[in-house]
Enzyme design. Structure first.
Site, PDB file in Angstrom:
ATOM      1  CE  LYS A 190      -3.653   2.216   2.697  1.00 13.66           C
ATOM      2  NZ  LYS A 190      -4.530   2.068   3.860  1.00 13.66           N
ATOM      3  CE  LYS A 243      -6.055   1.933  -0.583  1.00 11.40           C
ATOM      4  NZ  LYS A 243      -6.278   2.084   0.817  1.00 11.40           N
TER       5      LYS A 243
HETATM    6  C1  PBG Z   1      -7.336   2.903   5.532  1.00 10.07           C
HETATM    7  C2  PBG Z   1      -7.724   2.884   4.109  1.00 10.07           C
HETATM    8  C3  PBG Z   1      -7.597   3.922   3.174  1.00 10.07           C
HETATM    9  C4  PBG Z   1      -8.126   3.444   1.973  1.00 10.07           C
HETATM   10  C5  PBG Z   1      -8.566   2.147   2.192  1.00 10.07           C
HETATM   11  N1  PBG Z   1      -8.286   1.810   3.512  1.00 10.07           N
HETATM   12  C6  PBG Z   1      -7.142   5.313   3.342  1.00 10.07           C
HETATM   13  C7  PBG Z   1      -5.763   5.648   3.653  1.00 10.07           C
HETATM   14  O1  PBG Z   1      -4.862   4.818   3.744  1.00 10.07           O
HETATM   15  O2  PBG Z   1      -5.559   6.835   3.867  1.00 10.07           O
HETATM   16  C8  PBG Z   1      -8.203   4.225   0.700  1.00 10.07           C
HETATM   17  C9  PBG Z   1      -9.173   3.736  -0.320  1.00 10.07           C
HETATM   18  C10 PBG Z   1      -9.496   4.703  -1.396  1.00 10.07           C
HETATM   19  O3  PBG Z   1      -8.862   5.753  -1.571  1.00 10.07           O
HETATM   20  O4  PBG Z   1     -10.448   4.413  -2.128  1.00 10.07           O
HETATM   21  N2  PBG Z   1      -8.395   2.519   6.367  1.00 10.07           N
END
Ligand code: PBG
Length: 326
Positions: free
Chosen positions: A196, A249
């Site tokens: 991520k 992601k």
């Molecule tokens: C954290 C989380 C995030 C997203 C999914 N899980 C936000 C982040 O890391 O700031 C982002 C998903 C998206 O942008 O569609 N709980």
């Protein structure tokens, strides 16, 4: 090898029948996972400004939505919760009666086949909007992992089918696996947000989940977008710790990462087409600068072509409807 004019690649593009025959990547409804945002209250359905077509919904509305999602033939949803109160240690995340725990129970009561995946993180539940507990401005890793473990077990107890830790703390997958097993959830898979990135593409999500950090950013735990070898190390450690599905992601700007991770590990691989990717396509579509539906399918097909077995996308319902018409 034959050369032009004997060899003509255009022969297999001659008409749509032949194109259909040689198509290498076929997007199906089974590839889709639909994200949902749950808020306290009843009868609430409030559109997220930066994500047209995406809503914050109360539990009762989410249950109805899940019935529709199941009817459309989408196999799974992933839930994000917005609690009615936030505190320093994100206690709403592991409250047995928290927003996600209530939602999972309600869906499981009324909807049969749909898989319910829960996002495990603290950022929606902390008053400071960070993904873990703080000491000053530092996000503490090991202390946070303890809370994530409680959150994951409480989701499983509520009936979650798959647990998806998105926090990027080190060691959380192993700790969650151990706790799930000890609590009798040996058959509950973990879909880890293994790779991520710290990404500007999450902007609209922070409106939807009301989880923007009060200060600083997420760069001390999420990955640097410039790194690719590190992605393999992240994926490897989650696999060793027991992840069943690994996720990359965002998706669209990281197709090379999806490809490398899939090639190297051959694991069931998910990719998250995140909020900013959705918002950009929606906005350009609204302006008639691009053909929204065409770009939606092209982007999802490209993510699958890169190696994703499943795609988390806010377009899931639209894509399912499109595929039904094909
Ligand atoms: C954290 C989380 C995030 C997203 C999914 N899980 C936000 C982040 O890391 O700031 C982002 C998903 C998206 O942008 O569609 N709980």
């Amino acid at each position: 090898m034959a050369l032009f004019p004997t060899k003509r690649l255009r022969r297999l593009r001659y008409n749509s029948t032949v194109r259909d025959m040689v198509r290498e990547t076929i997007l199906t409804k089974n590839d889709l996972i639909y994200p949902l945002f749950v808020v306290p209250g009843t009868k609430i359905k409030k559109e997220v400004k930066s994500m047209p077509g995406v809503f914050q919904m109360s539990v009762d509305v989410v249950v109805e939505e899940c019935k529709e999602v199941e009817k459309l033939g989408i196999p799974a949803v992933i839930l994000f919760g917005i609690p009615d109160h936030k505190d320093e240690v994100g206690s709403g995340a592991y409250d047995p009666n928290g927003i996600i725990q209530q939602t999972v129970r309600a869906i499981k009561k009324d909807v049969r086949k749909l898989l319910v995946i829960t996002d495990v993180c603290l950022c929606e539940y902390t008053s400071h909007g960070h993904c873990g507990v703080l000491h000053g401005e530092e996000i503490l890793n090991d202390e946070t992992v303890q809370l994530l473990v409680k959150e994951a077990v409480s989701h499983a107890e509520a009936g979650a089918d798959i647990i998806a830790p998105s926090d990027m703390m080190d060691g959380r997958v192993g700790a969650i696996r151990k706790a799930l097993d000890e609590n009798g959830f040996t058959n509950t898979p973990i879909m880890s947000y293994a790779v991520k990135y710290a990404s500007g593409f999450y902007g609209p999500f922070r409106d939807a989940a009301e989880s923007a950090p009060a200060f600083g950013d997420r760069r001390s735990h999420q990955m640097d977008s410039a790194n690719s070898n590190e992605a393999l190390r992240e994926a490897e450690s989650d696999i060793e710790e027991g992840a069943d599905i690994i996720m990359v992601k965002p998706a669209g700007a990281y197709l090379d990462i999806i490809w490398r991770v899939k090639e190297k590990f051959g694991m069931p691989t998910a990719a998250y087409q995140v909020s900013g990717e959705y918002a950009m396509i929606k906005a350009a579509g609204k302006n008639n600068w691009i053909d929204e539906e065409r770009v939606m399918i092209e982007s999802l097909t490209s993510i699958k072509r890169a190696g994703a077995d499943m795609i988390l996308t806010y377009f899931a319902k639209d894509a399912a409807k499109f595929l039904d018409r094909m």
